[in-house]
Design a protein around this motif. Structure first.
Motif, short mmCIF file in Angstrom:
data_model
loop_
_atom_site.label_atom_id
_atom_site.label_comp_id
_atom_site.label_asym_id
_atom_site.label_seq_id
_atom_site.Cartn_x
_atom_site.Cartn_y
_atom_site.Cartn_z
N ALA A 29 45.99 28.31 52.05
CA ALA A 29 45.07 28.86 52.24
C ALA A 29 44.26 28.04 50.61
O ALA A 29 45.38 28.02 49.84
N PRO A 30 43.15 27.89 50.83
CA PRO A 30 42.93 27.24 50.01
C PRO A 30 42.34 27.78 48.23
O PRO A 30 41.87 28.77 48.64
N LEU A 31 42.04 27.25 47.44
CA LEU A 31 41.30 27.81 46.60
C LEU A 31 39.58 27.27 46.30
O LEU A 31 39.82 26.29 47.23
N THR A 32 39.59 28.47 45.43
CA THR A 32 37.75 28.07 45.16
C THR A 32 37.51 26.67 43.80
O THR A 32 38.65 26.88 43.19
N ALA A 33 36.07 27.22 43.92
CA ALA A 33 35.99 26.20 42.36
C ALA A 33 35.76 26.63 41.23
O ALA A 33 35.23 27.07 40.07
N GLY A 34 35.34 28.68 41.79
CA GLY A 34 35.14 29.24 41.20
C GLY A 34 36.26 29.45 39.78
O GLY A 34 37.79 30.23 40.44
N HIS A 35 36.38 30.15 38.55
CA HIS A 35 37.05 30.45 37.82
C HIS A 35 36.42 31.91 36.91
O HIS A 35 35.39 32.56 36.92
N TYR A 59 40.38 30.07 32.33
CA TYR A 59 40.79 30.96 33.25
C TYR A 59 40.85 30.74 35.04
O TYR A 59 40.51 28.75 34.63
N PRO A 60 42.25 31.59 35.90
CA PRO A 60 42.00 30.51 36.65
C PRO A 60 41.79 30.92 37.98
O PRO A 60 39.82 31.07 37.53
N VAL A 61 41.96 29.42 38.20
CA VAL A 61 40.68 29.42 39.48
C VAL A 61 40.87 31.01 40.53
O VAL A 61 42.09 31.15 41.35
N ALA A 62 39.71 30.94 41.51
CA ALA A 62 40.05 32.09 42.15
C ALA A 62 40.48 31.84 43.56
O ALA A 62 39.89 30.48 44.23
N PRO A 63 41.28 32.21 44.38
CA PRO A 63 42.01 32.48 45.89
C PRO A 63 41.04 31.84 46.42
O PRO A 63 39.59 32.84 46.48
N TRP A 64 40.78 31.53 48.04
CA TRP A 64 39.43 31.50 49.00
C TRP A 64 39.37 33.53 49.38
O TRP A 64 38.39 33.63 49.91
N MET A 65 40.75 34.18 49.42
CA MET A 65 40.66 35.58 50.17
C MET A 65 41.95 36.19 48.79
O MET A 65 42.69 35.31 48.52
N PRO A 66 41.56 37.27 48.75
CA PRO A 66 42.53 37.68 47.50
C PRO A 66 43.95 38.10 49.03
O PRO A 66 43.82 38.23 50.02
N MET A 75 33.45 45.66 48.18
CA MET A 75 33.64 45.24 47.18
C MET A 75 32.23 44.03 47.38
O MET A 75 32.30 43.32 47.70
N ALA A 76 31.86 43.21 46.35
CA ALA A 76 31.72 42.58 46.35
C ALA A 76 31.74 41.08 45.10
O ALA A 76 32.10 41.51 44.35
N THR A 77 31.17 40.27 45.79
CA THR A 77 32.03 39.27 44.31
C THR A 77 30.44 38.66 43.89
O THR A 77 29.67 37.62 44.95
N VAL A 78 30.48 37.80 42.16
CA VAL A 78 29.45 37.69 42.19
C VAL A 78 30.22 36.18 41.42
O VAL A 78 31.25 35.90 40.52
N TRP A 79 29.08 34.72 42.28
CA TRP A 79 29.51 33.83 41.39
C TRP A 79 28.26 33.40 40.89
O TRP A 79 26.78 33.46 40.79
N TYR A 80 28.36 32.43 39.57
CA TYR A 80 27.54 31.74 38.87
C TYR A 80 27.75 30.84 37.88
O TYR A 80 28.57 30.45 38.27
#
Length: 401
Positions: A123-129, A96-103, A83-88
């Motif tokens: 667990a924290p949330l991230t700044a990623g949507h 768009y929903p905010v991504a969790p720190w981990m699934p 699994m990979a995750t792209v942040w941009y």
């Protein structure tokens, strides 16, 4: 200071990560009852610092299979699965929903192994949507790929990753199968495998990074590498620049970054976050591209492998160290542990036993500023002064000759 096994066939140790440190030694006696007490007052979610860049952040997961690498652990007909995750940098993120720190499933497995299952709701949330469209600037995005440490996960350096994305980078984090906690689209939960034959050496991590660079090239060419053919965010295809690629990693991921940078000229600049530099395969040849080491425990004065790598760096090189830093100091732990300590009433000494004596606020600022300055200089040719020498803004950072 608590240690946990570093998964290496040489048997070395490393500082424990978030959950393991919480559950281990004298800290468990303080933390356990507080989380278990149903009468305890409700506590708010842990938070990560907001990125400082001008752009909001989008994110999307990719399910990847490297068909050039059979997976003997999974059995005949299986290949290396990641699994990979792209942040941009993104636009129009509000819908768009905010991504969790981990699934969620991976997080629960991570905390279950640490003996802290009840911590999951905090667990924290991230700044990623998730799925937000990519910001279009008329120029392709420079790319950095990230490799996590042993028995860790993609999210353990989210502060750095989303900071880079907010400043215009595409940051791709990799979940190294068999040495990580992650979740696949079909619901399977992967956890670290205690099998000495599993492909979890730094060289295996480096091969993962190089495969992910192949996928970056596919994205740049307008092709979707996701094996499930899931829809990608608008604007992602064709938006990455495969000619401006960097790599960074923490602990074993830092060693893997050095391995991959030595082996693959597509990586124009490499950054190690306290990597032990136990190279596998063994160190061979010199590196003429920029490489930076942010040291803590594995510094050249005490670690022969780190000193050996340094001697093979023939191009631009830099080695800095934050005074008071420990192995986990260049990551999300510096933001999360002080919050946990406050909730649980830890003493100052208990907190220092986990994150060292480096001021947590300065530690966060260091990990936001120095990787960005490094990649800006060597991928974007944006020359600043932060990497020239000591800065009054970061008094803890020393430049090692």
């Amino acid at each position: 200071m608590t240690t946990t096994p570093f998964i290496s066939r040489k048997g070395m140790t490393r500082r424990s990560m978030l959950g393991a440190a919480l559950a281990a030694g004298p800290l468990a006696a303080v933390a356990g009852p507080a989380w278990a007490d149903p009468a305890a007052p409700a506590v708010t979610r842990l938070v990560l610092p907001v990125p400082t860049g001008p752009h909001p952040v989008g994110t999307v997961q990719l399910h990847l299979v490297d068909r050039s690498r059979p997976d003997d652990i999974a059995g005949p007909g299986h290949f290396r699965e990641l699994m990979a995750t792209v942040w941009y940098p993104a636009r129009d993120v509000q819908r768009y929903p905010v991504a969790p720190w981990m699934p969620a499933g991976a997080l629960q497995a991570f905390l279950d192994d640490a003996g802290f299952s009840a911590l999951a709701p905090l667990a924290p949330l991230t700044a990623g949507h998730v799925g937000a469209p990519v910001r279009q600037s008329g120029r392709r995005l420079p790319v950095v790929v990230f490799s996590h440490g042993a028995h860790s996960h993609q999210g353990d350096h989210t502060i750095m990753v989303q900071e880079l994305a907010s400043h215009g980078y595409a940051a791709v984090t990799v979940a190294h199968q068999y040495d990580t906690y992650t979740e696949f689209p079909d619901g399977r939960i992967a956890v670290p495998l205690h099998d000495r034959q599993a492909p979890t050496l730094p060289g295996d991590f480096a091969a993962d990074l190089r495969f992910v660079l192949d996928c970056v090239e596919q994205l740049a060419a307008g092709c979707n590498p996701d094996v499930d053919h899931r829809e990608l965010p608008a604007g992602l295809l064709g938006s990455l620049d495969p000619r401006r690629v960097g790599a960074f990693g923490w602990s074993k991921g830092g060693t893997a970054t050095a391995c991959a940078t030595l082996a693959d000229e597509r990586i124009r600049a490499g950054l190690s976050l306290d990597g032990p530099m136990q190279m596998n395969p063994p160190l061979a040849g010199d590196l003429d591209r920029p490489f930076m080491m942010m040291s803590a425990v594995f510094n050249r004065a005490t670690d022969p492998e780190a000193a050996a790598l340094w001697s093979h760096l023939r191009g631009w090189r830099l080695n800095i160290q934050a005074q008071g830093a420990v192995h986990v100091s260049y990551g999300d732990n510096e933001a999360l542990f002080p919050q946990v300590a406050k909730l649980l009433g830890w003493s100052g000494q208990q907190l220092q036993d986990v994150i060292g004596t480096l001021d947590p606020e300065q530690a966060v600022q260091i990990q936001q500023a120095y990787p960005l300055a490094f990649f800006d200089e060597h991928l974007r040719h944006r020359r600043g002064h932060l990497l020239d020498g000591p800065s009054p803004a970061f008094p803890a950072v020393t430049f090692l000759p």
